[in-house]
Scaffold this active site. Structure first.
Site, PDB file in Angstrom:
ATOM      1  N   ASN A 182     -13.293   6.136   5.032  1.00 50.01           N
ATOM      2  CA  ASN A 182     -13.456   5.491   6.122  1.00 50.01           C
ATOM      3  C   ASN A 182     -12.468   5.712   7.328  1.00 50.01           C
ATOM      4  O   ASN A 182     -12.909   5.629   8.324  1.00 50.01           O
ATOM      5  CB  ASN A 182     -13.248   4.045   5.760  1.00 50.01           C
ATOM      6  N   PHE A 186      -4.757  -0.331   9.757  1.00 51.47           N
ATOM      7  CA  PHE A 186      -5.649  -0.199   8.431  1.00 51.47           C
ATOM      8  C   PHE A 186      -6.539   1.033   8.396  1.00 51.47           C
ATOM      9  O   PHE A 186      -6.974   1.555   9.612  1.00 51.47           O
ATOM     10  CB  PHE A 186      -6.206  -1.402   8.056  1.00 51.47           C
ATOM     11  N   ASN A 199      -9.672   1.964   7.947  1.00 51.89           N
ATOM     12  CA  ASN A 199     -10.958   1.686   8.449  1.00 51.89           C
ATOM     13  C   ASN A 199     -10.951   1.696  10.196  1.00 51.89           C
ATOM     14  O   ASN A 199     -11.929   1.585  10.688  1.00 51.89           O
ATOM     15  CB  ASN A 199     -12.044   0.776   7.894  1.00 51.89           C
ATOM     16  N   TYR A 246       0.839  -1.172  -0.022  1.00 56.24           N
ATOM     17  CA  TYR A 246       0.294   0.079   0.104  1.00 56.24           C
ATOM     18  C   TYR A 246       0.885   1.400   0.007  1.00 56.24           C
ATOM     19  O   TYR A 246       0.294   2.308  -0.220  1.00 56.24           O
ATOM     20  CB  TYR A 246      -0.769   0.019   1.091  1.00 56.24           C
ATOM     21  N   HIS A 305      -4.323   6.255  -1.227  1.00 52.27           N
ATOM     22  CA  HIS A 305      -4.903   6.185  -0.051  1.00 52.27           C
ATOM     23  C   HIS A 305      -3.863   6.633   1.207  1.00 52.27           C
ATOM     24  O   HIS A 305      -4.144   6.759   2.311  1.00 52.27           O
ATOM     25  CB  HIS A 305      -5.437   4.957   0.430  1.00 52.27           C
TER      26      HIS A 305
END
Length: 192
Positions: free
Chosen positions: A116, A68, A70, A17, A22
């Site tokens: 989120n 993460f 969320n 990631y 993001h």
């Protein structure tokens, strides 16, 4: 208003990631850490990686939640509670679909806008009244493509624009740390 005592970059942990849109929030706090010549260290009690900088003789914490996206609020709540940092003293830095790459905008409050990480932060802090730095990443055009879009790396051109916005935002950081949100907003919003 209150000066910023905690700067949180939202993102997802893990190499897969690292370069995704993001993770623009991570890119920002990593850039701040480089400028202040500090290193992030794992902090299990905060469910993340943290670094400390000094501004006007006061500690300012940098945080990358490792929960993460969320579940970012868990990490933010843990460090804020431990150091007794009020929500209005927190700056959350995140990717923003509704802004073009190269654009950065500050806000003093607001909803989650479908993000989120912000949704969980609002739930964990019990308020939407915390500062935000929104880093534009653009929109794929179709809401059904959003998840894939934010979890992919931007084009080289878009990444350069995002990096420019991060640079511009770090230039107004002293104003934020000196409790001058209006000046920071004016400077940043006329640059990007």
């Amino acid at each position: 208003m209150s000066s910023v005592k905690l700067i949180v970059g939202l993102g997802n942990p893990g190499g897969q990631y690292e370069q995704t849109r993001h993770n623009a929030g991570f890119w920002f706090v990593e850039d701040v850490a480089r400028q202040y010549n500090v290193q992030f260290r794992p902090e299990t009690k905060f469910l993340g990686e943290a670094a400390r900088i000094q501004s006007n003789g006061l500690d300012v914490w940098l945080l990358k939640p490792m929960t993460f996206m969320n579940r970012s609020g868990q990490s933010i709540q843990a460090i804020a509670k431990f150091y007794k940092i009020a929500p209005e003293e927190i700056l959350v830095v995140h990717d923003e679909l509704d802004l073009d790459p190269g654009v950065a905008r500050l806000k003093t409050s607001g909803g989650h806008g479908g993000h989120n990480g912000l949704r969980d932060t609002i739930a964990a802090l019990g308020t939407k009244d915390f500062k935000r730095l929104r880093l534009g990443i653009g929109h794929p055009g179709d809401r059904n493509q959003v998840v894939d879009y934010v979890l992919k790396a931007p084009s080289k051109t878009d990444r350069a624009l995002i990096d420019d916005a991060i640079y511009d935002a770090t230039r107004v950081l002293p104003d934020l740390l000196n409790d001058d949100m209006a000046r920071a907003m004016n400077e940043l919003h006329t640059k990007t």
